[in-house]
Design a protein around this motif. Sequence first.
Motif, PDB file in Angstrom:
ATOM      1  N   SER A  88      54.288  35.497  16.293  1.00 51.93           N
ATOM      2  CA  SER A  88      54.228  36.922  15.898  1.00 51.93           C
ATOM      3  C   SER A  88      53.781  36.979  14.493  1.00 51.93           C
ATOM      4  CB  SER A  88      55.482  37.559  15.899  1.00 51.93           C
ATOM      5  OG  SER A  88      56.476  37.190  14.904  1.00 51.93           O
ATOM      6  N   ARG A  89      52.805  38.026  14.375  1.00 54.81           N
ATOM      7  CA  ARG A  89      52.387  38.236  12.819  1.00 54.81           C
ATOM      8  C   ARG A  89      53.604  38.111  11.762  1.00 54.81           C
ATOM      9  NH1 ARG A  89      47.909  39.436  11.845  1.00 54.81           N
ATOM     10  NH2 ARG A  89      46.062  41.007  12.876  1.00 54.81           N
ATOM     11  N   VAL A  90      54.470  38.626  11.999  1.00 53.76           N
ATOM     12  CA  VAL A  90      55.890  38.555  10.991  1.00 53.76           C
ATOM     13  C   VAL A  90      56.332  37.540  10.725  1.00 53.76           C
ATOM     14  CG1 VAL A  90      58.296  39.528  10.624  1.00 53.76           C
ATOM     15  CG2 VAL A  90      56.577  41.032  11.899  1.00 53.76           C
ATOM     16  N   THR A 100      48.538  27.402   4.130  1.00 51.64           N
ATOM     17  CA  THR A 100      47.023  27.482   4.891  1.00 51.64           C
ATOM     18  C   THR A 100      47.101  27.700   6.400  1.00 51.64           C
ATOM     19  OG1 THR A 100      46.163  26.332   2.954  1.00 51.64           O
ATOM     20  CG2 THR A 100      44.749  26.413   4.793  1.00 51.64           C
ATOM     21  N   VAL A 101      48.045  26.719   6.939  1.00 50.67           N
ATOM     22  CA  VAL A 101      48.163  26.632   8.752  1.00 50.67           C
ATOM     23  C   VAL A 101      48.663  28.311   8.937  1.00 50.67           C
ATOM     24  CG1 VAL A 101      49.411  25.825  10.503  1.00 50.67           C
ATOM     25  CG2 VAL A 101      48.451  24.353   8.888  1.00 50.67           C
ATOM     26  N   LEU A 112      45.469  34.822  10.979  1.00 48.99           N
ATOM     27  CA  LEU A 112      44.284  35.577  11.236  1.00 48.99           C
ATOM     28  C   LEU A 112      43.659  35.439  12.610  1.00 48.99           C
ATOM     29  CD1 LEU A 112      42.173  34.176   7.871  1.00 48.99           C
ATOM     30  CD2 LEU A 112      43.218  36.662   8.430  1.00 48.99           C
ATOM     31  N   ARG A 113      44.152  34.589  13.389  1.00 47.43           N
ATOM     32  CA  ARG A 113      44.002  34.203  14.733  1.00 47.43           C
ATOM     33  C   ARG A 113      44.803  35.151  15.894  1.00 47.43           C
ATOM     34  NH1 ARG A 113      42.573  27.958  15.405  1.00 47.43           N
ATOM     35  NH2 ARG A 113      40.754  27.893  13.844  1.00 47.43           N
ATOM     36  N   VAL A 114      45.788  35.983  15.464  1.00 44.45           N
ATOM     37  CA  VAL A 114      46.639  36.632  16.310  1.00 44.45           C
ATOM     38  C   VAL A 114      45.926  37.879  16.312  1.00 44.45           C
ATOM     39  CG1 VAL A 114      48.777  37.900  16.532  1.00 44.45           C
ATOM     40  CG2 VAL A 114      48.880  35.648  15.278  1.00 44.45           C
ATOM     41  N   PRO A 115      45.942  38.069  17.935  1.00 44.04           N
ATOM     42  CA  PRO A 115      45.204  39.511  18.177  1.00 44.04           C
ATOM     43  C   PRO A 115      45.932  40.570  17.734  1.00 44.04           C
ATOM     44  CG  PRO A 115      45.761  38.179  20.058  1.00 44.04           C
ATOM     45  CD  PRO A 115      46.546  37.361  18.891  1.00 44.04           C
TER      46      PRO A 115
END
Length: 81
Positions: A31-33, A66-67, A73-76
Motif C-alpha cells: 500500500s501507498r500508506v 530510497t527503496v 512511485l511504482r504503486v498504481p
Amino acid sequence: MKLSDIIASIGVIILLIAFVLNLTNKLSAKSRVYMLLNLIGAGTCCYASYMVSFYPFVVLEGVWGTVALVSLLRVPRGTSV
C-alpha cells in the motif's frame, strides 16, 4: 535529550507503526500508506544519523528510504491499503 535523539525517536516510531500495522494485517506492504510511512521514517532516521555522524546508519536508512520511494512511485494510482 538531544535534538538528534528526538528526531531519531520520531523516525523509529513511524517505522514501528508501519511494521505493527503490517503484521496485524491492517496495512498491506504494497500500500501507498505503508511505503510512505517507511519513506518518512527512514528519511527521519537517516537525517538523525547524519546529525551525529553515524554513517553506517546514514547508508542503511538512506537505502531504506530510497527503496521505499521507488516502490511508492511504482504503486498504481488508487491503491490506498
